[in-house]
Design a protein around this motif. Structure first.
Motif, mmCIF file in Angstrom:
data_model
loop_
_atom_site.group_PDB
_atom_site.id
_atom_site.type_symbol
_atom_site.label_atom_id
_atom_site.label_comp_id
_atom_site.label_asym_id
_atom_site.label_seq_id
_atom_site.Cartn_x
_atom_site.Cartn_y
_atom_site.Cartn_z
ATOM 1 N N SER A 319 22.988 -13.758 24.481
ATOM 2 C CA SER A 319 22.902 -14.664 23.337
ATOM 3 C C SER A 319 22.365 -13.910 22.134
ATOM 4 C CB SER A 319 21.987 -15.853 23.671
ATOM 5 O OG SER A 319 21.760 -16.655 22.537
ATOM 6 N N ALA A 321 20.937 -15.808 19.809
ATOM 7 C CA ALA A 321 19.956 -16.778 19.297
ATOM 8 C C ALA A 321 18.555 -16.172 19.318
ATOM 9 C CB ALA A 321 19.997 -18.057 20.138
ATOM 10 N N GLU A 323 15.878 -17.484 20.074
ATOM 11 C CA GLU A 323 15.102 -17.948 21.219
ATOM 12 C C GLU A 323 15.146 -16.951 22.373
ATOM 13 O OE1 GLU A 323 15.677 -21.438 18.707
ATOM 14 O OE2 GLU A 323 17.042 -19.878 19.450
ATOM 15 N N LEU A 324 16.236 -16.190 22.486
ATOM 16 C CA LEU A 324 16.333 -15.186 23.543
ATOM 17 C C LEU A 324 15.286 -14.095 23.325
ATOM 18 C CD1 LEU A 324 18.124 -14.421 26.065
ATOM 19 C CD2 LEU A 324 19.280 -12.836 24.536
ATOM 20 N N LEU A 357 14.697 -22.361 29.413
ATOM 21 C CA LEU A 357 15.568 -22.377 28.240
ATOM 22 C C LEU A 357 17.016 -22.528 28.675
ATOM 23 C CD1 LEU A 357 13.149 -20.052 27.764
ATOM 24 C CD2 LEU A 357 14.173 -20.055 25.498
ATOM 25 N N PHE A 359 21.063 -22.370 27.588
ATOM 26 C CA PHE A 359 22.032 -21.836 26.646
ATOM 27 C C PHE A 359 23.429 -22.310 27.047
ATOM 28 C CE2 PHE A 359 18.438 -19.030 26.651
ATOM 29 C CZ PHE A 359 18.289 -18.625 25.327
ATOM 30 N N SER A 364 25.044 -19.874 22.695
ATOM 31 C CA SER A 364 24.218 -20.578 21.710
ATOM 32 C C SER A 364 23.083 -21.325 22.415
ATOM 33 C CB SER A 364 25.067 -21.562 20.899
ATOM 34 O OG SER A 364 25.685 -22.518 21.745
ATOM 35 N N PHE A 365 21.927 -21.337 21.766
ATOM 36 C CA PHE A 365 20.751 -21.994 22.340
ATOM 37 C C PHE A 365 20.908 -23.505 22.281
ATOM 38 C CE2 PHE A 365 16.556 -23.962 21.546
ATOM 39 C CZ PHE A 365 15.959 -23.678 22.773
ATOM 40 N N LYS A 368 14.854 -26.281 25.223
ATOM 41 C CA LYS A 368 13.902 -25.720 26.170
ATOM 42 C C LYS A 368 12.869 -26.784 26.528
ATOM 43 C CE LYS A 368 10.930 -23.636 22.593
ATOM 44 N NZ LYS A 368 10.347 -22.356 22.103
#
Length: 384
Positions: A319, A321, A323-324, A357, A359, A364-365, A368
């Motif tokens: 990803s 994103a 967040e990763l 989390l 995905f 794409s995120f 979570k």
């Protein structure tokens, strides 16, 4: 007045004692992710939180995917089993579903909890010392065991694999393998067991035990690399085995084993990919790698997909994103084989709540949620 005072004291003592003998129900915490359910045959996902060793904080969470929106339930075991000791014990090491049963391997508590897969209500327990991982075949469960207590030294005993009848939950046989066996898998009538030798540092084991299921005897050992960990099979009859290295000079690697002309498994590829955990779906091997490099003195994080037919890395990121990159300590991965969406688990600082989390298939995120301590092992619950 003294008589009434005595009555009040006696009544209070009675109520206090009555409360002490009652079971205290610990209710699960529920969180709405706010995300709508996509059509799938997956109705839920169990997540086993390891809990830091010695803290006795292994817990079981559940992600309900059957409703109109996703609901995450934290610590459901105590609520579903009010007559059991609260929490599952010390260090959850594996979670698998076989038929209608949910098997939970609790390492330092020396037991395997067996529950109904539909609701996590306990069916029974199997005592296995220092148990690590579980796999299944033809009505039997096979559990790897370090045998000896937790510790470091050169006088540790060989490990064993316990054979358990899934109907009676009785141990019917066991076989000696290498030192400190980890994951194991069944392929074409053989049981393959990754021996780590993790307690024997710096003299790690480097073998894969091959057990004939018909006789339940170890046929041979295959030399691969030090400190073996994961052991999975794919749809083409290959084995994928990982090495954790020595945490100093040798970093984690991925190995592929294929049968030779006599049907004997042998190493056919050594991939320089640092893999900590993996999930095989179709022709794709999803992975993440997490280790500390003493050469660069930094934590190495890597996420990617390997094509199991070509043995090539399709992508070295799952990803883009943010967040990763915000994941502090990746500790588990699982991929929905139907929709190809995937989940990553973040253990954070190991001693407080982690995160799960989600995905989408395109990387794409999505969302979570907060988990228990050290989320690490997940398994999908499918429609009947």
């Amino acid at each position: 007045m003294r008589r009434y005072l005595f009555i009040y004291i006696a009544l209070a003592a009675f109520l206090f004692n009555a409360c002490r003998t009652d079971d205290i129900i610990v209710y699960a915490e529920e969180e709405d992710t706010g995300v709508k359910t996509e059509s799938s045959n997956v109705v839920g996902m169990y997540l086993l939180n390891e809990g830091n060793m010695g803290s006795n904080k292994c817990t079981l969470d559940y992600l309900d995917l059957s409703d109109s929106t996703y609901h995450y339930l934290r610590n459901i075991y105590a609520e579903r089993n009010p007559n059991e000791v609260k929490e599952l014990g010390d260090v959850g090491n594996d979670a698998q579903i076989y038929g209608s049963q949910l098997w939970l391997v609790i390492n330092c508590s020396n037991k395997v909890e067996v529950c109904r897969a539909s609701d996590a209500v306990k069916i029974g327990k199997v005592d296995v010392p220092n148990c690590r991982s579980v796999t299944f075949s033809d009505g039997y469960a096979y559990v790897s065991s370090y045998v000896g207590p937790v510790g470091i030294g050169q006088d540790m005993p060989y490990g064993e694999v316990y054979k358990i009848d899934t109907l009676t939950l009785q141990v019917v046989d066991k076989v000696t393998v290498g030192y400190q066996p980890e994951e194991l898998t069944v392929l074409d009538g053989k049981l393959y067991v990754a021996n780590s030798g993790g307690y024997m540092v710096p003299d790690y084991d480097k073998t894969l035990s091959v057990i004939d299921l018909a006789t339940f005897k170890e046929e041979r050992k295959i030399d691969i690399s030090i400190n073996l960990h994961r052991c999975r099979s794919d749809q083409y009859g290959h084995l994928w085995v990982t090495s954790r290295g020595d945490y100093y000079d040798e970093h984690p690697r991925l190995f592929c084993l294929s049968p030779d002309v006599n049907g004997q498994m042998q190493v056919t590829d050594d991939l320089d990919i640092p893999i900590s955990d993996l999930c095989i779906v179709g022709d794709s091997l999803y992975y993440y790698g997490s280790y500390f490099s003493y050469l660069t003195m930094e934590n190495v994080r890597e996420y990617g997909i390997v094509n199991i037919r070509t043995h090539q890395v399709v992508t070295n990121t799952l990803s883009t994103a943010k967040e990763l990159n915000n994941i502090r300590m990746p500790y588990g991965i699982i991929v929905n084989p139907q929709n190809r969406d995937f989940y990553l688990m973040d253990a954070k600082n190991y001693v407080s709540s982690g995160e799960l989390l989600h995905f989408k298939a395109d990387g794409s995120f999505d969302y979570k949620v907060r988990t228990g301590d050290i989320p690490a092992h997940a398994v999908f619950l499918w429609k009947k």
